[in-house]
Design a protein around this motif. Sequence first.
Motif, PDB file in Angstrom:
ATOM      1  N   VAL A  84       4.429   5.214  -7.206  1.00 28.65           N
ATOM      2  CA  VAL A  84       3.206   4.663  -6.613  1.00 28.65           C
ATOM      3  C   VAL A  84       2.168   5.768  -6.461  1.00 28.65           C
ATOM      4  N   PHE A  85       0.990   5.542  -7.060  1.00 27.71           N
ATOM      5  CA  PHE A  85      -0.117   6.484  -6.969  1.00 27.71           C
ATOM      6  C   PHE A  85      -0.953   6.207  -5.730  1.00 27.71           C
ATOM      7  N   MET A  86      -1.507   7.264  -5.146  1.00 29.90           N
ATOM      8  CA  MET A  86      -2.578   7.106  -4.177  1.00 29.90           C
ATOM      9  C   MET A  86      -3.895   7.194  -4.944  1.00 29.90           C
ATOM     10  N   ASN A  87      -4.772   6.259  -4.673  1.00 29.40           N
ATOM     11  CA  ASN A  87      -6.002   6.129  -5.439  1.00 29.40           C
ATOM     12  C   ASN A  87      -6.978   7.234  -5.045  1.00 29.40           C
TER      13      ASN A  87
ATOM     14  N   HIS B 204      -0.175  -0.577   0.556  1.00 28.61           N
ATOM     15  CA  HIS B 204      -0.989  -0.677   1.767  1.00 28.61           C
ATOM     16  C   HIS B 204      -0.349   0.192   2.846  1.00 28.61           C
ATOM     17  N   TRP B 205      -1.169   0.906   3.627  1.00 30.83           N
ATOM     18  CA  TRP B 205      -0.652   1.816   4.644  1.00 30.83           C
ATOM     19  C   TRP B 205      -0.830   1.249   6.051  1.00 30.83           C
ATOM     20  N   TYR B 206       0.103   1.634   6.911  1.00 29.48           N
ATOM     21  CA  TYR B 206       0.009   1.365   8.353  1.00 29.48           C
ATOM     22  C   TYR B 206       0.201   2.698   9.059  1.00 29.48           C
ATOM     23  N   ASN B 207      -0.810   3.117   9.849  1.00 32.48           N
ATOM     24  CA  ASN B 207      -0.839   4.459  10.425  1.00 32.48           C
ATOM     25  C   ASN B 207      -0.683   4.481  11.939  1.00 32.48           C
ATOM     26  N   GLY B 208      -0.226   3.399  12.515  1.00 33.49           N
ATOM     27  CA  GLY B 208      -0.032   3.384  13.958  1.00 33.49           C
ATOM     28  C   GLY B 208      -0.602   2.139  14.603  1.00 33.49           C
ATOM     29  N   PRO B 209      -0.360   1.993  15.899  1.00 31.62           N
ATOM     30  CA  PRO B 209      -0.774   0.762  16.601  1.00 31.62           C
ATOM     31  C   PRO B 209      -2.270   0.505  16.565  1.00 31.62           C
ATOM     32  N   GLN B 210      -3.068   1.552  16.325  1.00 27.94           N
ATOM     33  CA  GLN B 210      -4.511   1.355  16.238  1.00 27.94           C
ATOM     34  C   GLN B 210      -4.907   0.487  15.036  1.00 27.94           C
ATOM     35  N   ASP B 211      -3.977   0.353  14.054  1.00 25.52           N
ATOM     36  CA  ASP B 211      -4.267  -0.448  12.860  1.00 25.52           C
ATOM     37  C   ASP B 211      -3.938  -1.927  13.038  1.00 25.52           C
ATOM     38  N   MET B 212      -3.198  -2.266  14.086  1.00 22.70           N
ATOM     39  CA  MET B 212      -2.698  -3.630  14.212  1.00 22.70           C
ATOM     40  C   MET B 212      -3.822  -4.658  14.301  1.00 22.70           C
ATOM     41  N   SER B 213      -4.907  -4.336  15.011  1.00 24.89           N
ATOM     42  CA  SER B 213      -5.954  -5.335  15.248  1.00 24.89           C
ATOM     43  C   SER B 213      -6.575  -5.816  13.942  1.00 24.89           C
ATOM     44  N   TRP B 214      -6.872  -4.899  13.023  1.00 26.24           N
ATOM     45  CA  TRP B 214      -7.515  -5.347  11.775  1.00 26.24           C
ATOM     46  C   TRP B 214      -6.497  -5.863  10.765  1.00 26.24           C
ATOM     47  N   ILE B 215      -5.279  -5.343  10.795  1.00 25.30           N
ATOM     48  CA  ILE B 215      -4.260  -5.865   9.880  1.00 25.30           C
ATOM     49  C   ILE B 215      -3.901  -7.301  10.242  1.00 25.30           C
ATOM     50  N   ARG B 216      -4.001  -7.651  11.525  1.00 26.64           N
ATOM     51  CA  ARG B 216      -3.721  -9.039  11.926  1.00 26.64           C
ATOM     52  C   ARG B 216      -4.694 -10.013  11.277  1.00 26.64           C
TER      53      ARG B 216
ATOM     54  N   GLY C 245       2.739   1.462  -9.143  1.00 29.60           N
ATOM     55  CA  GLY C 245       1.896   0.883  -8.114  1.00 29.60           C
ATOM     56  C   GLY C 245       0.758   1.798  -7.754  1.00 29.60           C
ATOM     57  N   ILE C 246      -0.190   1.258  -6.965  1.00 30.61           N
ATOM     58  CA  ILE C 246      -1.328   2.046  -6.501  1.00 30.61           C
ATOM     59  C   ILE C 246      -1.820   1.461  -5.187  1.00 30.61           C
ATOM     60  N   GLY C 247      -2.424   2.286  -4.352  1.00 33.00           N
ATOM     61  CA  GLY C 247      -2.957   1.894  -3.042  1.00 33.00           C
ATOM     62  C   GLY C 247      -4.185   2.739  -2.735  1.00 33.00           C
ATOM     63  N   ASP C 248      -4.589   2.853  -1.489  1.00 34.62           N
ATOM     64  CA  ASP C 248      -3.843   2.909  -0.254  1.00 34.62           C
ATOM     65  C   ASP C 248      -3.916   1.601   0.542  1.00 34.62           C
ATOM     66  N   ASN C 249      -4.789   0.695   0.123  1.00 34.73           N
ATOM     67  CA  ASN C 249      -4.895  -0.601   0.775  1.00 34.73           C
ATOM     68  C   ASN C 249      -5.335  -1.608  -0.275  1.00 34.73           C
ATOM     69  N   PHE C 250      -5.401  -2.862   0.097  1.00 37.35           N
ATOM     70  CA  PHE C 250      -5.741  -3.891  -0.885  1.00 37.35           C
ATOM     71  C   PHE C 250      -7.121  -3.664  -1.494  1.00 37.35           C
ATOM     72  N   THR C 251      -8.081  -3.237  -0.665  1.00 34.46           N
ATOM     73  CA  THR C 251      -9.431  -3.004  -1.178  1.00 34.46           C
ATOM     74  C   THR C 251      -9.452  -1.838  -2.148  1.00 34.46           C
ATOM     75  N   GLY C 252      -8.760  -0.740  -1.792  1.00 31.32           N
ATOM     76  CA  GLY C 252      -8.710   0.407  -2.681  1.00 31.32           C
ATOM     77  C   GLY C 252      -8.003   0.096  -3.981  1.00 31.32           C
ATOM     78  N   ALA C 253      -6.909  -0.667  -3.896  1.00 28.04           N
ATOM     79  CA  ALA C 253      -6.196  -1.048  -5.112  1.00 28.04           C
ATOM     80  C   ALA C 253      -7.067  -1.912  -6.003  1.00 28.04           C
ATOM     81  N   LYS C 254      -7.804  -2.817  -5.385  1.00 29.01           N
ATOM     82  CA  LYS C 254      -8.651  -3.747  -6.136  1.00 29.01           C
ATOM     83  C   LYS C 254      -9.741  -3.026  -6.915  1.00 29.01           C
ATOM     84  N   SER C 255     -10.192  -1.885  -6.388  1.00 25.55           N
ATOM     85  CA  SER C 255     -11.264  -1.147  -7.055  1.00 25.55           C
ATOM     86  C   SER C 255     -10.749  -0.179  -8.102  1.00 25.55           C
ATOM     87  N   SER C 256      -9.437  -0.060  -8.233  1.00 29.96           N
ATOM     88  CA  SER C 256      -8.853   0.924  -9.130  1.00 29.96           C
ATOM     89  C   SER C 256      -8.906   0.469 -10.573  1.00 29.96           C
TER      90      SER C 256
END
Length: 566
Positions: free
Chosen positions: A317-320, A80-92, A56-67
């Motif tokens: 899983v690789f980090m891109n 895909h990563w989740y780094n805390g409650p500050q991420d919830m608004s855009w992940i929703r 696998g590869i990430g760190d998010n859908f956009t990064g994976a797509k460009s790999s």
Amino acid sequence: MKNLFCLLYIVLLSFLFGGCKDFEEPIDEPLINNNENNNEEEELDTLPSTTKILWGIGDNFTGAKSSALLNETSIKLVSHWYNGPQDMSWIRGYKNQTTVSDIYAQGYGIQLIVWLAQNRETADYAIGDQFQDDIKELTEIFKGNGPNYGPLYIVLFTELETYPPSGEAAAENYKKQLSAAYIKAAGTIHDTYDKAWVGLGLGGYHWPQAIPGTRDITRWDEAIEASDFTCVQQMQSYKNWQQIPGKTRNAVSQLGTYNKPVMVSHFKIWSGGPDDNPDPIDKKIADAQGAFDLFMDDMFTNASLDALYADGLRAWVFMNDEYIRKHGDEDKVYLRAKNFVSLHNEENPVMKREYTPTLPPGQVDVLLSYDFNGSSLEPVINNAGTITASGLNNHNLSFELFSTQGDPHTSDGGKWIRDHGQGADHINALTENEAVNINSGNQKNNYLSFTISPSDNKKLDLYWFTFDIQARTGAPDTPPELTYFAALYTCKDGIINHTGKTVSVSSNTENSVSGWVTAQFDISKMKFAGGEVAEFRIYVWRVGSTNQRSERWLEFDNIKVHGYSR
């Protein structure tokens, strides 16, 4: 006419099956586009190999797509990563898109990594009520809104060793809370999505580099028991890449003993920041790729992957980042990584761990035993025409091994290792690594061993290894607490592997005895050819004072190998 018929047949096949690999990604462009290898690429390893894992590869859908690695291979896991409650608004935002469902529609799995070590606030959030609400919502989001669904791997609390606050008491209390939070969240994840798998995110940097080596993770046993897979990350600066192979092999070997699939959950060799690598960007890229190239010499070989797979590795899983990116068509490091991944790529996104059916000891034969009823250290062998075994050997323990004759504890009927508790000639290793490590001075290679082999043209099926163990202290000058440890290792084809969980027994006061404990180890994965020899080793060490003249004994009895011979 025959040639025309063949041509029409080929055209018909192309029409029927040619479009199966198209991927329609709702966010702009295809996530996967499998290209054929071009002539400039390095040749694939042509040696036969059947070992395949999920990449696998990430760190998010956009990064994976460009790999390029994702677009030029058939790897089946997007991270895909989740780094805390500050991420919830855009992940929703994924709730109103078909992104997740469309990824599953093309046969891909998704990995969600939950990392909460950013600061004290996010670490405390991990053990709070809000996180439990959020993990339910996150699972619903990465489940997707249908109609297509697929496997979701949630790596929870990755690098958890970095979360506890300072101070021994505070750290211990936090770890208990984090384990409880994990178990509760795992239940929520399973209740929310029936295709969700969860694993506890351990840090790979805590494993020793020297092989073999383990670390004490028993405090997380309950959390691992609630898990669907085990996982460990591995991230190092290009300067420290030499640490990765040993740490990774040790982690996979130990985590594999839990009989769950093992995942290297996120991997990265970075080029360094301005403080430790002030060079221009081109030099940074070269540094990272150069280190990754050397790493592949060690780890990305058929033999290495075969051994990791045997220990339980099922996903990587690789980090891109620069080390794995394609920097032009002549990028040899990238092509080498791509070719290895392609050769060993598992296209089924569901991790599997094959099990050999195992039975309780009472339902299989005892092939051999060392029951210590007399003075001999030779085994009692059942079906002696089928197997052979050596006597029990004492390697560098430097203790008295003595029988019940003249033993003050003859009523117990065991054979004992007497630890005099004085000087270098006794069990004074403080860690398993010291006991096992051949270069650790007086503590080197403290073990009992014997060998077993099937006779020619016989098939030997092993299931369990068991032994009874007890600790006893005498008087006077006995340490107030003395704990002995025993670990089973198997040695086959020159490779030593830790097998099962370490057992411990303690006697905590003068003239006390721990009581007999039966240790049981699953050895069903060992496979034998006719005449092939395997060695079993019981390594021993203890924690307790080493400078007192006290009477102390580590006691063994009924060492047995259970199985069938056919």
